[in-house]
Enzyme design. Structure first.
Site, PDB file in Angstrom:
ATOM      1  N   GLY A  60       1.114   4.470  -3.060  1.00  0.00           N
ATOM      2  CA  GLY A  60       1.401   3.006  -2.957  1.00  0.00           C
ATOM      3  C   GLY A  60       0.158   2.248  -2.012  1.00  0.00           C
ATOM      4  O   GLY A  60       0.342   1.253  -1.694  1.00  0.00           O
ATOM      5  N   THR A  61      -1.056   3.142  -2.064  1.00  0.00           N
ATOM      6  CA  THR A  61      -2.064   2.819  -1.235  1.00  0.00           C
ATOM      7  C   THR A  61      -2.664   1.623  -2.192  1.00  0.00           C
ATOM      8  O   THR A  61      -2.912   1.703  -3.328  1.00  0.00           O
ATOM      9  CB  THR A  61      -3.188   3.905  -0.996  1.00  0.00           C
ATOM     10  OG1 THR A  61      -2.666   4.615  -0.269  1.00  0.00           O
ATOM     11  CG2 THR A  61      -4.372   3.020  -0.297  1.00  0.00           C
ATOM     12  N   HIS A  68       1.674 -10.911   5.686  1.00  0.00           N
ATOM     13  CA  HIS A  68       1.939  -9.530   6.174  1.00  0.00           C
ATOM     14  C   HIS A  68       1.711  -9.279   7.675  1.00  0.00           C
ATOM     15  O   HIS A  68       1.012 -10.016   8.274  1.00  0.00           O
ATOM     16  CB  HIS A  68       1.008  -8.612   5.396  1.00  0.00           C
ATOM     17  CG  HIS A  68       1.678  -8.197   4.079  1.00  0.00           C
ATOM     18  ND1 HIS A  68       1.327  -8.910   2.767  1.00  0.00           N
ATOM     19  CD2 HIS A  68       2.598  -7.372   3.638  1.00  0.00           C
ATOM     20  CE1 HIS A  68       1.882  -8.535   1.667  1.00  0.00           C
ATOM     21  NE2 HIS A  68       2.644  -7.561   2.102  1.00  0.00           N
ATOM     22  N   LYS A 109      -2.275  -4.592   8.010  1.00  0.00           N
ATOM     23  CA  LYS A 109      -2.380  -4.602   6.677  1.00  0.00           C
ATOM     24  C   LYS A 109      -3.875  -4.723   6.480  1.00  0.00           C
ATOM     25  O   LYS A 109      -4.525  -5.593   6.991  1.00  0.00           O
ATOM     26  CB  LYS A 109      -1.584  -5.947   5.890  1.00  0.00           C
ATOM     27  CG  LYS A 109      -1.870  -5.979   4.583  1.00  0.00           C
ATOM     28  CD  LYS A 109      -1.056  -4.746   4.070  1.00  0.00           C
ATOM     29  CE  LYS A 109      -1.104  -5.345   2.205  1.00  0.00           C
ATOM     30  NZ  LYS A 109      -0.705  -4.004   1.375  1.00  0.00           N
TER      31      LYS A 109
END
Length: 237
Positions: free
Chosen positions: A75-76, A134, A138
Site C-alpha cells: 500500500g506504499t 490527510h 503523509k
C-alpha cells in the site's frame, strides 16, 4: 497464514491486530530499527508479505521479496515511476498486489467517480477539481488515492488530459488541492461546478481500520496467484 510485515508504523500495527484476530501468524516484522533482517533467508517460511513503508525504500523491499519468491501486498504510494519494472517481474511469475487505497468504500468511490466523469463528459459548462486532506505525516502529495481518482476523470472526460497540484487556469488541467492537517485519515472530494450549481462526491475515512482490513483480505487472496493484481481483482469490480 504466516505473514511478514514490512513497515510497523500506525498502519502496520493496525494490520497486525486484524491479521491476528483473523487467525494469522505474524512471522516477521521489519521496521526502521531492523531493516537488515529483511533477507531472502528470513522470508523463506513466509506465505505473504504486507508492505507499508515509504517511497524511498519500497522498490528495494519488493526486489528482496521477489528474490525470495514471496507474494507481496503493498500500500506504499509515491514509487510509481518504477511501476513498469515491477510489472515486468510479474510477467515472469512473481505475485504483486498493489492498491493506492485498500478501503472497500474508496474502491467503490473510484467506480462512482469514473461513472460520474463519463456522465459529465457531455456537459462542457462544468469544470472539475479535487481536494484531498490527510494527516501531517503523509509523505506523498497528492496522495495515491487522489491520483487514482484523477486518472478516473482523465480517462473518461474529453477535455481534461492532465492534473496539476494546486489551482490551474487551463481547461485541460484538473486541479488537485492537497492539504495536510492533524491526524486526518483521509478525505477526498471531487467537485463539478458551473456558473449556476455544483455536484460533489466525497469519501471520508473515519479510521485506518478499513484500510488495514482490506490489506489483510488482499493477503488472504494472494496464495497461489501470480501477476500484477489489485482491488478490482479482489472485489470482482
Amino acid at each position: 497464514m504466516k505473514i511478514a510485515l514490512i513497515g510497523y508504523g500506525r498502519m502496520g500495527k493496525e494490520i497486525e491486530g486484524i491479521a491476528r484476530d483473523r487467525g494469522h501468524d505474524i512471522a516477521l516484522i521489519i521496521d526502521q530499527n531492523n531493516q537488515a533482517d529483511l533477507t531472502v533467508d528470513n522470508l523463506k517460511n513466509v506465505d505473504v508479505v504486507i508492505e507499508f513503508t515509504n517511497p524511498d525504500s519500497a522498490f528495494r523491499n519488493y526486489m528482496i521479496c521477489f528474490e525470495a519468491g514471496v507474494p507481496v501486498v503493498s500500500g506504499t504510494t509515491g514509487w510509481l515511476d518504477q511501476l513498469g519494472e515491477v510489472k515486468s517481474y510479474c510477467e515472469n511469475g512473481k505475485a504483486f498486489f498493489y492498491a493506492s487505497n485498500f478501503s472497500l468504500g474508496v474502491n467503490l468511490f473510484f467506480e462512482l467517480n469514473k461513472k460520474l466523469a463519463l456522465l459529465m463528459s457531455g456537459f462542457d459548462q462544468y469544470n472539475v477539481d479535487m481536494e484531498e486532506i490527510h494527516h501531517i505525516h503523509k509523505l506523498d502529495s497528492p496522495s495515491g488515492t487522489a491520483l487514482t481518482l484523477a486518472e478516473g476523470v482523465l480517462e473518461n472526460h474529453p477535455v481534461k488530459n492532465s492534473w496539476v497540484e494546486g489551482l490551474s487556469t487551463k481547461d485541460s488541467e484538473m486541479s488537485i488541492v492537497a492539504k495536510r492537517h492533524g491526524a486526518v485519515p483521509g478525505t477526498h472530494s471531487i467537485t463539478w461546478h458551473s456558473e449556476v450549481d455544483e455536484i460533489q462526491i466525497q469519501h471520508q475515512a473515519y479510521s485506518r481500520k478499513g484500510f488495514a482490513l482490506g490489506a489483510v483480505l488482499a493477503a488472504e487472496f494472494m496464495p497461489g496467484k501470480s501477476g500484477f493484481l489489485g482491488m478490482k481483482d479482489l472485489l470482482k469490480l
